[in-house]
Write a protein that holds these residues in place. Structure first.
Motif, mmCIF file in Angstrom:
data_model
loop_
_atom_site.group_PDB
_atom_site.id
_atom_site.type_symbol
_atom_site.label_atom_id
_atom_site.label_comp_id
_atom_site.label_asym_id
_atom_site.label_seq_id
_atom_site.Cartn_x
_atom_site.Cartn_y
_atom_site.Cartn_z
ATOM 1 N N ALA A 1 -14.535 60.961 29.846
ATOM 2 C CA ALA A 1 -15.981 61.025 29.651
ATOM 3 C C ALA A 1 -16.707 60.379 30.830
ATOM 4 C CB ALA A 1 -16.360 60.317 28.355
ATOM 5 N N PRO A 2 -17.871 60.902 31.217
ATOM 6 C CA PRO A 2 -18.645 60.268 32.304
ATOM 7 C C PRO A 2 -19.205 58.920 31.866
ATOM 8 C CG PRO A 2 -19.904 62.044 31.308
ATOM 9 C CD PRO A 2 -18.540 62.111 30.691
ATOM 10 N N PHE A 3 -19.473 58.058 32.836
ATOM 11 C CA PHE A 3 -20.003 56.725 32.541
ATOM 12 C C PHE A 3 -20.904 56.295 33.688
ATOM 13 C CE2 PHE A 3 -16.076 56.197 34.847
ATOM 14 C CZ PHE A 3 -16.343 55.212 35.767
ATOM 15 N N VAL A 4 -21.805 55.391 33.385
ATOM 16 C CA VAL A 4 -22.715 54.844 34.386
ATOM 17 C C VAL A 4 -22.002 53.708 35.110
ATOM 18 C CG1 VAL A 4 -24.955 53.762 34.792
ATOM 19 C CG2 VAL A 4 -24.702 55.475 32.985
ATOM 20 N N VAL B 1 -35.701 62.123 40.399
ATOM 21 C CA VAL B 1 -34.474 62.069 39.604
ATOM 22 C C VAL B 1 -33.984 60.630 39.579
ATOM 23 C CG1 VAL B 1 -32.089 62.882 39.442
ATOM 24 C CG2 VAL B 1 -33.897 64.433 40.164
ATOM 25 N N ALA B 2 -33.532 60.185 38.408
ATOM 26 C CA ALA B 2 -33.090 58.798 38.245
ATOM 27 C C ALA B 2 -31.586 58.669 38.122
ATOM 28 C CB ALA B 2 -33.759 58.174 37.016
ATOM 29 N N ALA B 3 -30.825 59.723 38.402
ATOM 30 C CA ALA B 3 -29.369 59.665 38.253
ATOM 31 C C ALA B 3 -28.722 60.552 39.304
ATOM 32 C CB ALA B 3 -28.932 60.094 36.856
ATOM 33 N N PRO C 1 -24.381 41.486 37.894
ATOM 34 C CA PRO C 1 -24.640 42.936 37.991
ATOM 35 C C PRO C 1 -25.802 43.356 37.104
ATOM 36 C CG PRO C 1 -22.286 42.492 37.712
ATOM 37 C CD PRO C 1 -22.998 41.189 37.476
ATOM 38 N N SER C 2 -26.592 44.279 37.611
ATOM 39 C CA SER C 2 -27.728 44.783 36.842
ATOM 40 C C SER C 2 -27.249 45.479 35.572
ATOM 41 C CB SER C 2 -28.555 45.756 37.696
ATOM 42 O OG SER C 2 -28.980 45.131 38.882
ATOM 43 N N LYS C 3 -28.039 45.348 34.527
ATOM 44 C CA LYS C 3 -27.689 46.004 33.276
ATOM 45 C C LYS C 3 -27.807 47.518 33.433
ATOM 46 C CE LYS C 3 -29.078 42.218 30.225
ATOM 47 N NZ LYS C 3 -29.933 41.815 29.075
ATOM 48 N N THR C 4 -26.765 48.200 33.027
ATOM 49 C CA THR C 4 -26.775 49.651 33.130
ATOM 50 C C THR C 4 -27.580 50.253 31.990
ATOM 51 O OG1 THR C 4 -24.707 49.777 31.869
ATOM 52 C CG2 THR C 4 -24.530 49.666 34.256
ATOM 53 N N VAL C 5 -28.338 51.269 32.306
ATOM 54 C CA VAL C 5 -29.120 51.962 31.285
ATOM 55 C C VAL C 5 -28.218 52.961 30.571
ATOM 56 C CG1 VAL C 5 -31.223 51.704 32.621
ATOM 57 C CG2 VAL C 5 -29.828 53.741 32.926
ATOM 58 N N PRO C 6 -28.545 53.334 29.331
ATOM 59 C CA PRO C 6 -27.745 54.369 28.656
ATOM 60 C C PRO C 6 -27.755 55.665 29.447
ATOM 61 C CG PRO C 6 -29.174 53.229 27.092
ATOM 62 C CD PRO C 6 -29.574 52.763 28.454
#
Length: 544
Positions: free
Chosen positions: A11-14, A368-370, A295-300
């Motif tokens: 599965a993909p992940f941030v 785009v944010a990703a 580390p910065s908190k990853t967004v969902p």
């Protein structure tokens, strides 16, 4: 026949942001006396670091806190307590790095031996399958590989023995530079030039920071206005030009990049590590500051994909990118960000950073944010035992800076607020070319295999299937299932909206506008029917 067995797709992940920061600035305006002091301090501490590393490697697995304290006390007597702590920590880090490299070398040897044994067990000339290589092509190659098998087995035995005994092989100054001493003609260096580089690489001018100390580092202290002072070792205390055995340099640092963040950190007395390095080829002194950060908190991942995504396919000389909307449809034209991997390491690194900067600027322009990128790792994929005579392919995958590119991209994207989504690289190039390359190719645009792979990567990050069209479900003659394909043609306007309501009957035998045109339509085949005549059916008679 193609192999129908497909491996599981992760599965993909941030991806997490960087956990550390490093900035560098050139020391301009050094006086000849300053350079002399730096050379003496670096040579003195480098000699102590070499001896300590030798002691640490000799201890092997017998290392403990007691042996560490003994080494540190011995170094404190000839330098200072802070320099002793920095030297012993550097020795531990270098020994641990050598152990990790030893494990990687061990795994590479085991993989090569398994491959050779498998190919030797097959008849000569037998073709391989998709997931397993075939036999060797000739008796000569079979014999040469059998001899190489014995060589690799001997190396494996030696590496395993070193691993069990805790022995590592480390060269302070670099193994490559040490080998150049025996090949000065090809390196275009004289013995004096090589000696100068060798001594400079073995100097030690690095100190770890400590929180709650003044400006975060007592050994190499830098004030907010850029003044640099160094704590001199005990034998060189007579060279001090400031109080408490310190030497203040005439040069000052500014740190144009992240300078404000660095000033805020040292004013709060938080730990900052410094390293002073001399570039022999350029004749320049540099100072590097580094510190750890949370580390910065990853967004969902759903939030990151709210405005679409840019799928990026990594190649040996360029990044192929294509923007996708929230439905997985490509928007606009594909983009290509080229970089070169020839020249020095600094030049290659600059090329990669320039390409990533253009990619991130384009992402901000598109809103785009990703950015979706493959989670590539060629650690076990570039051995010559696996790919045989595919030398150019091995050179291709070896030249791809996957690790450096991923680290650079996550670090640079963290500063811009763009999320990096790592996806499984399995079958992206194959399926992207199969389902997207031909439909997106026109007379005005040549879609490459890499561009199609970028679409596949972006769709996998969004959770969509890579397949462009699916077979419609079975149904009766009425058109009740709606769209017969998952996606409409890219030239169709409003292809992601609901189907418009068309008045009239919805059967295949009667056109939709039959009611409107039946009364006014004139037959073109019957010529003897007068246009002013109208046939009307009589009403049925109702009888008892």
């Amino acid at each position: 026949m193609a192999d129908s067995r497909l491996r599981t797709i992760d599965a993909p992940f941030v991806a997490l942001g960087p956990s550390g920061v490093a900035i560098r600035d050139r020391l301009k305006g050094l006086l000849p006396g300053d350079e002399r002091v730096l050379c003496l301090v670096g040579a003195r501490l480098g000699s102590l670091a070499s001896k300590d590393l030798k002691t640490r490697c000799a201890q092997g697995l017998e290392h403990s806190a007691d042996t560490w304290s003994v080494r540190k006390r011995e170094l404190t007597a000839v330098s200072s307590s802070r320099w002793a702590g920095a030297i012993t920590k550097a020795s531990h880090d270098q020994w641990a790095l050598a152990r990790r490299g030893q494990v990687a070398h061990l795994q590479s040897l085991e993989a090569g031996i398994r491959t050779i044994r498998h190919r030797l067990s097959l008849p000569i000339g037998e073709k391989g399958r998709k997931r397993a290589p075939g036999g060797y092509r000739s008796k000569r190659e079979w014999f040469a590989k059998s001899r190489r098998l014995h060589l690799l087995e001997e190396r494996l035995t030696a590496v395993r023995a070193d691993r069990e005994a805790g022995r590592v092989h480390v060269v302070r100054g670099g193994k490559r530079l040490a080998r150049n001493r025996h090949n000065l003609e090809n390196t275009q260096l004289t013995e004096a030039e090589w000696r100068e580089r060798w001594e400079a690489e073995r100097w030690f001018l690095a100190a770890d920071g400590e929180s709650q100390k003044r400006y975060g580092n007592e050994t190499i202290r830098i004030t907010p206005d850029g003044e640099i002072s160094i704590k001199l070792p005990a034998p060189l205390a007579g060279l001090a030009n400031a109080r408490h055995g310190r030497y203040v340099l005439a040069a000052k640092v500014r740190f144009p990049h992240r300078g404000t963040e660095w000033v805020d950190r040292i004013e709060a007395n938080r730990a900052v590590a410094y390293r002073i390095h001399y570039d022999v080829a350029r004749g320049r002194w540099y100072l590097t500051a580094s510190w750890q950060r949370t580390p910065s908190k990853t967004v969902p991942i759903q939030v990151a994909l709210a405005h679409g995504v840019i799928g990026v396919d990594t190649n040996a000389d360029h990044l192929a990118a294509w923007r996708l909307d929230v439905h997985g449809n490509p928007i606009g034209q594909p983009r290509r960000f080229s970089y070169g991997l020839s020249g020095s390491a600094a030049l290659r690194d600059a090329q990669v950073r320039h390409a990533l900067s253009r990619l991130l600027n384009w992402a901000k322009t598109c809103g785009v944010a990703a950015i979706a990128i493959e989670d590539l790792d060629f650690g076990a994929e570039k051995t010559r035992e696996k790919h045989g005579r595919k030398k150019r392919f091995r050179q291709l995958i070896s030249a791809m800076p996957t690790g450096k590119l991923r680290a650079r991209l996550t670090s640079m994207a963290d500063a811009t607020g763009i999320s990096i989504i790592a996806v499984d690289p399995a079958y992206t190039s194959r399926w992207g070319a199969q389902h997207w390359q031909k439909p997106l190719t026109s007379k005005n645009r040549k879609t490459t295999r890499h561009d199609a792979a970028g679409i596949a990567i972006g769709r996998r990050a969004q959770g969509h299937s890579i397949r462009r069209r699916t077979t419609p479900p079975p149904a009766h003659r009425s058109d009740e299932q709606g769209h017969r394909t998952v996606q409409a043609d890219r030239r169709a306007l409003g292809r992601e909206e609901t189907r418009p309501r068309i008045p009239g009957p919805r059967t295949r035998s009667v056109p939709p506008d039959a009611e409107r045109t039946r009364a006014t339509r004139t037959s073109k085949t019957v010529r003897d029917v007068r246009s002013d005549q109208e046939w009307v059916q009589d009403s049925l008679l109702l009888t008892d």
